[in-house]
Design an enzyme around this catalytic site. Structure first.
Site, short mmCIF file in Angstrom:
data_model
loop_
_atom_site.label_atom_id
_atom_site.label_comp_id
_atom_site.label_asym_id
_atom_site.label_seq_id
_atom_site.Cartn_x
_atom_site.Cartn_y
_atom_site.Cartn_z
CG ASP A 161 -48.08 48.00 -22.07
OD1 ASP A 161 -48.99 47.82 -22.97
OD2 ASP A 161 -47.22 47.20 -21.77
CB SER A 162 -50.59 44.44 -20.97
OG SER A 162 -49.47 44.43 -21.84
CB CYS A 221 -51.54 49.23 -24.26
SG CYS A 221 -51.96 47.68 -24.76
CD GLU A 228 -44.26 41.59 -19.99
OE1 GLU A 228 -43.76 41.41 -18.71
OE2 GLU A 228 -44.56 42.69 -20.49
CB CYS A 285 -46.92 45.50 -29.97
SG CYS A 285 -47.06 44.63 -28.36
CG HIS A 317 -44.47 44.16 -24.81
ND1 HIS A 317 -45.73 44.81 -24.46
CD2 HIS A 317 -44.07 43.59 -23.56
CE1 HIS A 317 -45.94 44.24 -23.29
NE2 HIS A 317 -44.96 43.70 -22.73
N1 DGL Z 1 -47.96 46.04 -25.33
C1 DGL Z 1 -49.16 45.95 -25.59
C2 DGL Z 1 -49.50 46.53 -27.04
O1 DGL Z 1 -48.86 47.55 -27.53
C3 DGL Z 1 -49.81 44.81 -25.16
C4 DGL Z 1 -49.32 43.48 -25.28
C5 DGL Z 1 -50.04 42.42 -24.51
O2 DGL Z 1 -50.13 42.54 -23.30
O3 DGL Z 1 -50.52 41.27 -25.37
O4 DGL Z 1 -50.64 46.00 -27.65
#
Ligand code: DGL
Length: 261
Positions: free
Chosen positions: A7-8, A70, A149, A181, A183
């Site tokens: 993931d990022s 991600c 974050e 997402c 997150h």
């Molecule tokens: N958690 C990621 C997603 O599911 C990336 C969020 C990001 O880095 O903008 O898209």
């Protein structure tokens, strides 16, 4: 052999948590591209490039399956990665769409995600392919990733931003919302509070882990390990990993690596 996830940043740890639940005896290698987070507002070309770099790195760690933890990277790079890599590659979008289709009663489904995921229309395409009569209401929520974050998970500001983003979904009459997402499950309680308990919340992480389980056997690994690679090291990554995965903070193996050279 292990399962690789990337993931990022920390978002993909929500997927790792579910993978551990499904594969309690498997080794896992997690990659968080913490230096280059967020991916959600970057171009398709760049996200694809980062995803390929990371996948090649993970392949060298001897993984037997890759999970793109991600949504943004899944939207932009799943097809390329599935073509390039000699191992099974799973993204988070189709499993989430399938779960939403199975649970919706009125066929009105909301999708929230990064700008990249929403602009790619990946969920809309996936849902429509499953059932063309489903109505899809999409919204990018770009402030959610920095709030998570920045560890503002239980802060009033997260509640206010959530209200601002999601209030309109009430008038659309959706009965299901996909957290598009990885997150977002971290602020699932806030999202639920704003939308009310009549809206089903789909966490793609849980659904993705189920799909992984249907593909890979839960072989016993006597020397099971969890390894974490990041492109920038912060105490927050360590603390969050310990908290979400319930691991002893002193036994977490995190290595900082550089992918640029
Ligand atoms: N958690 C990621 C997603 O599911 C990336 C969020 C990001 O880095 O903008 O898209």
């Amino acid at each position: 052999m292990s399962i690789g996830l990337f993931d990022s940043g920390i978002g993909g740890l929500t997927v790792m948590k579910q993978i551990i639940r499904e594969f309690p005896n498997k080794s896992i290698v997690y990659f968080g591209d913490t230096l280059r987070v967020p991916y959600g507002n970057k171009s398709e070309q760049i996200v694809k490039k980062f995803s390929i770099q990371i996948s090649k790195f993970l392949l060298k760690q001897d993984i037997e399956m890759l999970i793109i933890a991600c949504n943004t990277a899944t939207s932009y790079a799943l097809k390329s990665l599935a073509e390039i890599l000699p191992i099974p590659v799973i993204g988070v979008i189709n499993p989430g769409a399938m779960a939403a289709k199975n649970i919706t009663k009125n066929k009105k489904i909301g999708v929230i995600g990064t700008k990249g995921t929403i602009n790619s229309k990946a969920y809309e395409k996936s849902l429509k392919a499953l059932d063309n009569s489903i109505e899809v209401f999409q919204k990018a929520c770009p402030l959610f990733v920095p709030l998570v974050e920045e560890n503002l998970i239980n802060d009033e500001i997260t509640f206010l931003v959530t209200k601002k983003y999601l209030e309109e979904f009430k008038s659309f009459g959706i009965d299901t919302l996909i957290l598009g997402c990885t997150h977002y499950p971290i602020i699932k309680n806030v999202i639920s509070k704003v939308l009310g308990e009549n809206v089903n919340i789909i966490d793609s992480a849980i659904e993705t882990a189920k799909v992984a389980k249907s593909i890979l056997k839960n072989t016993n690994d006597n020397k099971k390990f969890y390894k974490f690679f990041v492109t920038d090291y912060t105490e927050y990554f360590l603390e969050f990993t310990s908290k979400i995965l319930n691991l002893d903070i002193n036994n977490i193996d995190i290595q900082k690596v550089s992918l640029e050279d």
